[in-house]
Motif scaffolding. Structure first.
Motif, PDB file in Angstrom:
ATOM      1  N   ASN A  68      15.026  -3.369  19.103  1.00 38.05           N
ATOM      2  CA  ASN A  68      15.430  -4.620  18.453  1.00 38.05           C
ATOM      3  C   ASN A  68      15.971  -4.305  17.057  1.00 38.05           C
ATOM      4  N   PRO A  69      17.201  -3.765  16.999  1.00 38.17           N
ATOM      5  CA  PRO A  69      17.748  -3.324  15.702  1.00 38.17           C
ATOM      6  C   PRO A  69      18.103  -4.482  14.775  1.00 38.17           C
ATOM      7  N   VAL A  70      18.154  -4.165  13.490  1.00 34.58           N
ATOM      8  CA  VAL A  70      18.505  -5.183  12.502  1.00 34.58           C
ATOM      9  C   VAL A  70      19.993  -5.507  12.619  1.00 34.58           C
ATOM     10  N   VAL A  71      20.301  -6.795  12.494  1.00 35.26           N
ATOM     11  CA  VAL A  71      21.697  -7.266  12.467  1.00 35.26           C
ATOM     12  C   VAL A  71      22.058  -7.671  11.037  1.00 35.26           C
ATOM     13  N   ALA A  72      21.240  -8.537  10.474  1.00 35.76           N
ATOM     14  CA  ALA A  72      21.390  -8.955   9.071  1.00 35.76           C
ATOM     15  C   ALA A  72      19.979  -9.303   8.604  1.00 35.76           C
ATOM     16  N   TRP A  73      19.344  -8.352   7.984  1.00 34.85           N
ATOM     17  CA  TRP A  73      17.920  -8.457   7.659  1.00 34.85           C
ATOM     18  C   TRP A  73      17.591  -9.789   6.994  1.00 34.85           C
ATOM     19  N   PRO A  74      16.558 -10.490   7.405  1.00 34.23           N
ATOM     20  CA  PRO A  74      15.540 -10.136   8.405  1.00 34.23           C
ATOM     21  C   PRO A  74      15.871 -10.535   9.843  1.00 34.23           C
ATOM     22  N   ILE A  75      17.133 -10.861  10.105  1.00 39.72           N
ATOM     23  CA  ILE A  75      17.537 -11.223  11.467  1.00 39.72           C
ATOM     24  C   ILE A  75      17.804  -9.949  12.276  1.00 39.72           C
ATOM     25  N   HIS A  76      17.137  -9.846  13.429  1.00 42.27           N
ATOM     26  CA  HIS A  76      17.316  -8.716  14.324  1.00 42.27           C
ATOM     27  C   HIS A  76      17.997  -9.201  15.616  1.00 42.27           C
ATOM     28  N   LEU A  77      18.349  -8.251  16.463  1.00 44.80           N
ATOM     29  CA  LEU A  77      19.118  -8.579  17.669  1.00 44.80           C
ATOM     30  C   LEU A  77      18.487  -9.721  18.472  1.00 44.80           C
ATOM     31  N   PHE A  78      17.165  -9.664  18.662  1.00 46.55           N
ATOM     32  CA  PHE A  78      16.516 -10.669  19.512  1.00 46.55           C
ATOM     33  C   PHE A  78      16.250 -11.998  18.794  1.00 46.55           C
ATOM     34  N   ASP A  79      16.714 -12.105  17.556  1.00 47.16           N
ATOM     35  CA  ASP A  79      16.734 -13.409  16.883  1.00 47.16           C
ATOM     36  C   ASP A  79      18.040 -14.146  17.152  1.00 47.16           C
ATOM     37  N   CYS A  80      19.029 -13.446  17.744  1.00 48.23           N
ATOM     38  CA  CYS A  80      20.400 -13.974  17.845  1.00 48.23           C
ATOM     39  C   CYS A  80      20.718 -14.464  19.247  1.00 48.23           C
ATOM     40  N   CYS A  81      21.511 -15.542  19.320  1.00 50.12           N
ATOM     41  CA  CYS A  81      22.046 -15.970  20.607  1.00 50.12           C
ATOM     42  C   CYS A  81      23.096 -14.947  21.051  1.00 50.12           C
ATOM     43  N   PRO A  82      23.337 -14.882  22.370  1.00 44.81           N
ATOM     44  CA  PRO A  82      24.346 -13.935  22.860  1.00 44.81           C
ATOM     45  C   PRO A  82      25.755 -14.496  22.712  1.00 44.81           C
ATOM     46  N   ILE A  83      26.749 -13.682  23.019  1.00 48.23           N
ATOM     47  CA  ILE A  83      28.142 -14.140  23.145  1.00 48.23           C
ATOM     48  C   ILE A  83      28.300 -14.644  24.579  1.00 48.23           C
ATOM     49  N   SER A  84      28.852 -15.836  24.731  1.00 47.20           N
ATOM     50  CA  SER A  84      28.807 -16.503  26.035  1.00 47.20           C
ATOM     51  C   SER A  84      30.117 -17.178  26.389  1.00 47.20           C
ATOM     52  N   ASP A  85      30.360 -17.258  27.700  1.00 50.61           N
ATOM     53  CA  ASP A  85      31.400 -18.125  28.243  1.00 50.61           C
ATOM     54  C   ASP A  85      30.692 -19.222  29.033  1.00 50.61           C
ATOM     55  N   GLY A  86      31.285 -20.427  29.029  1.00 47.07           N
ATOM     56  CA  GLY A  86      30.666 -21.485  29.817  1.00 47.07           C
ATOM     57  C   GLY A  86      31.316 -22.826  29.565  1.00 47.07           C
ATOM     58  N   ALA A  87      30.943 -23.785  30.411  1.00 52.26           N
ATOM     59  CA  ALA A  87      31.498 -25.136  30.312  1.00 52.26           C
ATOM     60  C   ALA A  87      30.463 -26.157  30.750  1.00 52.26           C
ATOM     61  N   CYS A  88      30.668 -27.386  30.300  1.00 56.21           N
ATOM     62  CA  CYS A  88      29.750 -28.464  30.663  1.00 56.21           C
ATOM     63  C   CYS A  88      30.535 -29.768  30.738  1.00 56.21           C
ATOM     64  N   CYS A  89      30.132 -30.655  31.651  1.00 56.88           N
ATOM     65  CA  CYS A  89      30.803 -31.948  31.845  1.00 56.88           C
ATOM     66  C   CYS A  89      29.783 -33.076  31.900  1.00 56.88           C
ATOM     67  N   LEU A  90      30.133 -34.204  31.291  1.00 59.77           N
ATOM     68  CA  LEU A  90      29.271 -35.397  31.290  1.00 59.77           C
ATOM     69  C   LEU A  90      30.140 -36.605  31.630  1.00 59.77           C
ATOM     70  N   LEU A  91      29.523 -37.605  32.276  1.00 61.85           N
ATOM     71  CA  LEU A  91      30.275 -38.820  32.607  1.00 61.85           C
ATOM     72  C   LEU A  91      29.615 -40.027  31.941  1.00 61.85           C
ATOM     73  N   LEU A  92      30.372 -40.691  31.077  1.00 63.35           N
ATOM     74  CA  LEU A  92      29.882 -41.877  30.374  1.00 63.35           C
ATOM     75  C   LEU A  92      30.573 -43.114  30.923  1.00 63.35           C
ATOM     76  N   VAL A  93      29.799 -44.205  31.071  1.00 63.01           N
ATOM     77  CA  VAL A  93      30.390 -45.472  31.526  1.00 63.01           C
ATOM     78  C   VAL A  93      29.779 -46.625  30.727  1.00 63.01           C
ATOM     79  N   GLY A  94      30.435 -47.780  30.786  1.00 57.46           N
ATOM     80  CA  GLY A  94      29.875 -48.977  30.165  1.00 57.46           C
ATOM     81  C   GLY A  94      28.533 -49.306  30.820  1.00 57.46           C
ATOM     82  N   GLU A  95      27.594 -49.741  29.973  1.00 53.99           N
ATOM     83  CA  GLU A  95      26.219 -49.965  30.439  1.00 53.99           C
ATOM     84  C   GLU A  95      26.159 -50.867  31.665  1.00 53.99           C
ATOM     85  N   GLU A  96      26.986 -51.935  31.683  1.00 52.00           N
ATOM     86  CA  GLU A  96      26.910 -52.905  32.783  1.00 52.00           C
ATOM     87  C   GLU A  96      27.470 -52.335  34.085  1.00 52.00           C
ATOM     88  N   LEU A  97      28.135 -51.173  33.998  1.00 53.74           N
ATOM     89  CA  LEU A  97      28.705 -50.546  35.199  1.00 53.74           C
ATOM     90  C   LEU A  97      27.817 -49.435  35.754  1.00 53.74           C
TER      91      LEU A  97
END
Lengths: 420, 90
Positions: free
Chosen positions: A230-259
């Motif tokens: 778990n090497p240092v990246v930017a002290w005191p932040i180490h590798l396992f304190d960091c999120c990874p580099i990622s690809d991805g997507a997400c979709c949501l569907l919103l509608v009027g409440e009465e529908l």
């Protein structure tokens, strides 16, 4: 001075889907977004005719930089067969798709549209790590960039301020990391879907197969203390304190409440939304808090007519482990300087009093930056509908929140969803 | 502005920006950046020089600093960078 805000028409969330998160050499934004769209469509209990979608709002931070192609709203509109419906891209650094969600909410609340597709995508793993870091660094403010700050550096600086003020240490950050891995191991869409114990076993096997000395870590904290693992990246932040580099997507569907009931008998409702801007490290009088998160939380909770403690679980922006501590204090879940103790006591675990980042968070689910805001809302949807499987928050929760940060605190959003 | 202040918070960066890598910084030679509060109370972000970046435990929040402008050229021309170093007594 601040007035209580409300929507002039209620807005319901009736569908949600995300792609697998990970590093994909052979999949681009179209592939990932189509996967998320198909998952969203499949989640609409009474079915969705894409012709019913009036408009499309897409969060994307910087595919322009990462893959040298911009204008993804129109491109993905074509991929999904939504042309000629209008497509609008929003950018707010790592909060880009939370802004798309807000625009979708406003479009429906105004009465202009009845059904809106909200999404987020980022295709950011194709370049070398330092190039990706450079692209992300563009969302820091100019003063920070000029003296050489990186994002891990910004959060490392915040960590030293937090440690100094409250007496916390690296050991406390490790508790956040361990919990993130435990949750992600129960999330099939997560990029790093292994507990730290499993990571340790895999690394020992690898050392053995390569004929190298097999490390002897008695427990996950010993692993995290090992500078080779778990090497240092930017002290005191180490590798396992960091999120990874990622690809991805997400979709949501919103509608009027009465529908909403045309689409499902189990809709969720947008109870509160908040957004605020912040300024950067030099302008912060107290580096242990994000002014923008506190403001956005007040707006969202006031609009929902609730107190922070009524939120039963939350997804928060843990780009680095220290960020999770700040946000759960800024959201009002724990008093200032107490979050690290609450995490140590297990209060933020799945079976704790306030489960945080049940998805594994950015740290382990992955952080394709333009998709993250929507993906946090996807997790809240999954939990409130009781569909989270092995990582389900017990007790059939009714209120959940998502908090998304952009830049070095320049943008923060809070969304509260409710099951009635 | 007298150019004196104290360290509010800091980091020692091992994985640096492309420009800093060109200047020879990196895993074996981290650089320190931080937030400095001037005696006049304004805060700035700056490079911190003259500290042991491989032993960050020796750097402490609150330590007194004095301004130390740097001239750096990472390939696109020389530029001035705001930096501080530990205050020398007297």
């Amino acid at each position: 001075m601040r007035k209580k805000r409300k929507l002039s028409r209620g807005v319901a969330l009736v569908g949600a889907g995300m792609s697998q998160f990970g590093m994909f050499r052979d999949r681009d934004s179209k592939d990932l977004f189509l996967e998320a769209f198909q998952a969203m469509t499949a989640s609409v209990d009474k079915g969705l005719d894409p012709a019913d979608i009036d408009a499309f709002y897409l969060g994307n931070y910087s595919n322009d930089f990462f893959v040298r192609q911009s204008h993804w709203g129109a491109i993905l509109s074509d991929t999904l067969g939504l042309v000629p419906r209008p497509a609008t891209r929003t950018e707010g650094a790592c909060a880009s798709s939370a802004l798309a969600f807000r625009e979708g909410v406003f479009a429906i609340a105004s009465g202009f549209y009845d059904a809106v597709l909200v999404g987020g995508v980022e295709d950011m793993s194709k370049g070398a790590t330092e190039v990706v870091a450079e692209g992300l660094g563009m969302a820091a403010i100019p003063y920070e960039r000029e003296v050489g700050f990186t994002f891990p550096g910004v959060f490392g600086t915040i960590a030293t301020a937090y440690f100094d003020k409250f007496g916390a240490s690296r050991e406390h950050l490790m508790n956040v990391t361990i919990k993130s891995h435990d949750n992600a191991a129960r999330n099939p869409k997560a990029q790093l879907s292994a507990t730290l114990e499993e990571v340790m076993v895999a690394k020992k096997k690898r050392a053995e197969s390569k004929g190298r000395p097999v490390p002897d870590w008695p427990d996950p904290k010993a692993f995290l203390r090992d500078p080779r693992a778990n090497p240092v990246v930017a002290w005191p932040i180490h590798l396992f304190d960091c999120c990874p580099i990622s690809d991805g997507a997400c979709c949501l569907l919103l509608v009027g409440e009465e529908l909403a009931r045309n689409f499902t008998d189990d809709p969720l409702y947008v109870a509160g939304i908040g957004q605020a801007s912040g300024r950067g490290l030099h302008a912060s009088e107290d580096l242990t808090t994000f002014e923008a998160t506190r403001y956005a939380a007040r707006e969202a909770f006031d609009m929902a007519g609730i107190a922070a403690e009524e939120v039963q679980f939350a997804e928060v922006h843990d780009c680095f482990s220290i960020a999770e501590l700040l946000h759960i204090e800024d959201l009002g879940f724990f008093p200032a300087g107490q979050a690290y103790k609450a995490v140590e006591d297990g209060q933020t675990r799945l079976d704790g009093s306030k489960p945080i980042n049940t998805s594994g968070g950015l740290k382990c689910k992955g952080h394709p930056v333009g998709a993250t805001g929507a993906a946090q809302i996807f997790e809240v949807w999954t939990q409130l509908r009781g569909q989270a499987g092995e990582r389900q928050v017990p007790g059939h929760p009714r209120l959940g929140a998502a908090q998304n940060l952009g830049g070095t605190g320049g943008t923060s959003t809070v969304t509260v969803l409710e099951r009635r | 502005m007298e150019g004196r202040g104290k360290l509010v918070a800091f980091t020692c960066i091992a994985i640096g920006t492309p420009a800093m890598l060109k200047l020879g910084y990196g895993r074996e030679n981290p650089y320190c950046t931080g937030v400095v509060e001037l005696e006049e109370k304004a805060r700035v972000v700056a490079r911190i020089q003259g500290v042991d970046t491989r032993n960050p435990g020796t750097i402490s929040v609150g330590m007194p600093l004095q301004v130390d402008f740097l001239e750096e050229d990472s390939g696109s021309g020389s530029r001035t960078v705001l930096a501080f170093k530990p205050l020398v007594a007297g």
